[in-house]
Design a protein around this motif. Sequence first.
Motif, short mmCIF file in Angstrom:
data_model
loop_
_atom_site.label_atom_id
_atom_site.label_comp_id
_atom_site.label_asym_id
_atom_site.label_seq_id
_atom_site.Cartn_x
_atom_site.Cartn_y
_atom_site.Cartn_z
N ILE A 132 12.61 100.18 -57.38
CA ILE A 132 11.92 100.59 -58.40
C ILE A 132 10.88 101.65 -58.33
N ALA A 179 14.34 95.00 -54.71
CA ALA A 179 13.99 95.35 -56.04
C ALA A 179 13.08 96.08 -56.30
N VAL A 181 19.11 96.86 -61.57
CA VAL A 181 18.23 96.59 -60.46
C VAL A 181 19.02 95.87 -59.33
#
Length: 198
Positions: free
Chosen positions: A98, A94, A144
């Motif tokens: 990002i 994750a 996510v």
Amino acid sequence: MTKTVEFYFDLGSPATYLAYTQLPRICAETNSQLTYIPMLLGGVFKATGNASPAMIPAKGRYMFQDLDRYAKRYGVALNFNRHFPINTLLLMRAVTGIQLRQPERFQAFVDCLFTALWVEGKNLSDPATVAAVLNEHGFAPDGVLALTNDETVKAALKDNTETAIKRGVFGAPTLFIGNQMFFGQDRLDFVEEALRQV
């Protein structure tokens, strides 16, 4: 010439959390660039034969006492997470996702997860808890989760981890200034010294 600190990190390391709280200040004061490189600490341990200090009870107890000393010195909160150690595979995917897809939100994303783990003591092995933390900080859990299944993201985290191992990384946090390697948040004075050298 601006120097760069390459910061190899995994959220699951309390020592890495402490380094994370100090590096922005150190880099600002030395006019240096901080580059975050997410890696999978479990993969590093497996490749190098290393293990968390917590696997040795006496060493684990001492480690947390010592980290508490540093937290007090730095003036930051640190609380033992009773769920430690945790599997950080999805979390680090994750983080990598990002960083790749929403770099403008990277800092806030890492902040909320480090705080959840090492200040609030939350169980980020539990998907419902992770979802609650993300919601609280304005991140869509479904989005996510989709990033953690993205093949490009998976490959990037794997590549980061393999590169770390090739460079001699055996634990976290590990920092590089050029070819100089520094392991552990208790070596930040040496990092700062190296950055101040002309």
